[in-house]
Design a protein around this motif. Structure first.
Motif, PDB file in Angstrom:
ATOM      1  N   HIS A 128       0.598  -1.421   0.424  1.00 37.84           N
ATOM      2  CA  HIS A 128      -0.213   0.000   0.262  1.00 37.84           C
ATOM      3  C   HIS A 128       1.353   1.128  -0.130  1.00 37.84           C
ATOM      4  CE1 HIS A 128      -3.902  -2.342   0.788  1.00 37.84           C
ATOM      5  NE2 HIS A 128      -3.178  -2.851   2.020  1.00 37.84           N
ATOM      6  N   GLY A 129       0.671   2.846  -0.942  1.00 37.23           N
ATOM      7  CA  GLY A 129       1.344   3.750  -0.910  1.00 37.23           C
ATOM      8  C   GLY A 129       0.631   4.728  -0.767  1.00 37.23           C
ATOM      9  N   ARG A 130       0.044   4.904   0.877  1.00 36.98           N
ATOM     10  CA  ARG A 130      -0.287   6.253   1.014  1.00 36.98           C
ATOM     11  C   ARG A 130      -0.603   7.757   1.640  1.00 36.98           C
ATOM     12  NH1 ARG A 130      -2.087   2.145   4.777  1.00 36.98           N
ATOM     13  NH2 ARG A 130      -3.573   0.979   3.977  1.00 36.98           N
ATOM     14  N   VAL A 203       4.465  10.294   0.355  1.00 36.36           N
ATOM     15  CA  VAL A 203       3.755   9.130   0.667  1.00 36.36           C
ATOM     16  C   VAL A 203       4.485   7.323   1.006  1.00 36.36           C
ATOM     17  CG1 VAL A 203       3.053   6.798  -1.268  1.00 36.36           C
ATOM     18  CG2 VAL A 203       3.259   9.389  -2.369  1.00 36.36           C
ATOM     19  N   SER A 204       3.418   7.385   2.228  1.00 35.39           N
ATOM     20  CA  SER A 204       3.710   6.296   3.003  1.00 35.39           C
ATOM     21  C   SER A 204       3.255   5.203   2.288  1.00 35.39           C
ATOM     22  CB  SER A 204       2.700   6.643   4.526  1.00 35.39           C
ATOM     23  OG  SER A 204       3.048   5.322   5.734  1.00 35.39           O
ATOM     24  N   GLU A 205       4.832   4.321   2.844  1.00 34.88           N
ATOM     25  CA  GLU A 205       4.517   2.850   1.706  1.00 34.88           C
ATOM     26  C   GLU A 205       5.056   2.034   3.131  1.00 34.88           C
ATOM     27  OE1 GLU A 205       6.109   3.989  -2.423  1.00 34.88           O
ATOM     28  OE2 GLU A 205       7.813   3.061  -0.839  1.00 34.88           O
ATOM     29  N   VAL A 206       3.402  -0.005   2.914  1.00 33.66           N
ATOM     30  CA  VAL A 206       3.726  -0.714   3.439  1.00 33.66           C
ATOM     31  C   VAL A 206       3.717  -1.702   2.964  1.00 33.66           C
ATOM     32  CG1 VAL A 206       2.699   0.381   5.660  1.00 33.66           C
ATOM     33  CG2 VAL A 206       1.398  -0.570   3.989  1.00 33.66           C
ATOM     34  N   GLY A 207       4.953  -2.315   2.676  1.00 28.39           N
ATOM     35  CA  GLY A 207       4.190  -3.869   2.162  1.00 28.39           C
ATOM     36  C   GLY A 207       6.019  -5.214   2.651  1.00 28.39           C
TER      37      GLY A 207
END
Length: 331
Positions: A128-130, A203-207
């Motif tokens: 996700h990138g928000r 952009v806040s990225e999780v993965g």
């Protein structure tokens, strides 16, 4: 400690909104106890592991892997029904922190990178990138320092400011906006008219997975010796071209076969993961070390239990070691 408080803290440490679309992180079995002073943590929701937790008196059992991916009827004998027979009579809650925990930036899923001292960490796969949102509203009276500090301390808030004309601007992660809006309403005693707009950056990225550099290059044999000590495995499977020295390391807990190409593009000399399959092993462009699905995630949950112990002062948290379903014959 109230169960709802425990669930609230779990959702902060393993945000459910970050889980993969195919996953089932969250409450697996809703119990009837409303408070508990014992929280158990274990990797796998097997009947044996869950029974040990329940026998200890846990009102909440936290596992990594979900009990099920899709709802199913408890109509057939097997592990699923055995777990229900253990949890439901005890009135306990069963909760899974699966990809919601795997993807938490800096969380326990990234323990190997920390143990190896990797720098320059970058995700192998972004789930996700928000971008955050900017909220603004007008307030005739100046916002008190106390109220501004309370809003700024809310999770996901990046900034709080008020102009001389009375316009208040806040920047926060979108997933935290609703809770922040409620907190603003409580502070002001009214619901202001908010103007919202999405920002394009940062952009806040999780993965999943990570690649990074060792402090100093290591001979391949020395790296393998160090890795063996960290994952505590009797045997490590190696596929692909073995480098003379290792500087860039990529890793992913659980099953990471699908990330081989991403590890190669990240410049990895070695990719550490589990559940390596035959054909990807034959074709891999980078050295892959299969340490098994169990080893990286067992240590992850042990560390998560330690984190929960600090976050839940009103309950005793105990980690229950799991059992690796694989063993080396003759050991």
């Amino acid at each position: 400690m109230k169960i709802q408080e425990i669930l609230s803290i779990l959702k902060k440490l393993a945000p459910e909104e970050n889980q993969s679309s195919w996953d089932n992180s969250g409450v697996q079995v809703a119990g009837i106890v409303t408070e508990t002073d014992k929280v158990a943590v274990t990797l796998e929701p097997t009947p044996a592991a869950v029974s040990r937790c329940i026998e200890w008196g846990a009102g909440a059992v936290i596992t990594h892997h979900p009990l099920y991916m899709k709802p199913k009827a408890p109509s057939a004998e097997g592990m699923y029904l055995d777990v229900l027979r253990s949890v439901i009579p005890a009135g306990s809650w069963l909760y899974a922190a699966h990809t919601s925990l795997d993807t938490r930036p800096g969380g326990p899923a990234f323990w190997l990178g920390e143990a190896l001292g990797l720098t320059g960490g970058r995700l192998l796969e972004v789930e996700h990138g928000r971008a955050p949102v900017e909220a603004s509203f007008y307030c005739e009276e100046p916002i008190s320092r106390e109220a501004a500090d309370i809003w700024a301390d809310h999770g996901g808030v990046h900034s709080v400011a008020q102009s001389r004309t009375g316009e208040v601007r806040l920047v926060c992660d979108e997933s935290h906006w609703r809770g922040l809006a409620d907190k603003i309403e409580f502070s002001l005693g009214r619901r202001p008219l908010f103007y919202l707009r999405s920002l394009t950056a940062p952009v806040s990225e999780v993965g999943f997975g990570e690649a990074g550099e060792l402090p100093e290059p290591m001979p391949f044999a020395a790296f393998m010796d160090r890795l063996s000590g960290l994952v505590k495995r009797d045997a490590l499977l190696v596929a692909g071209p073995r480098p003379e020295t290792v500087r860039t390391v990529a890793y992913c807990g659980g099953s990471g076969t699908s990330l081989i190409e991403r590890a190669a593009r990240a410049g990895a000399d070695v990719f550490v993961t589990g559940d390596m399959k035959y054909h990807p092993a034959v074709e891999t462009p980078v050295c892959v070390v299969d340490v098994g699905h169990f080893s990286l995630e067992e240590e992850m949950m042990r560390r998560f239990a330690m984190e929960l112990d600090e976050a839940l002062p009103g309950a005793e948290v105990r980690f229950f070691p799991g059992d690796d379903p694989f063993s080396v014959y003759g050991k």
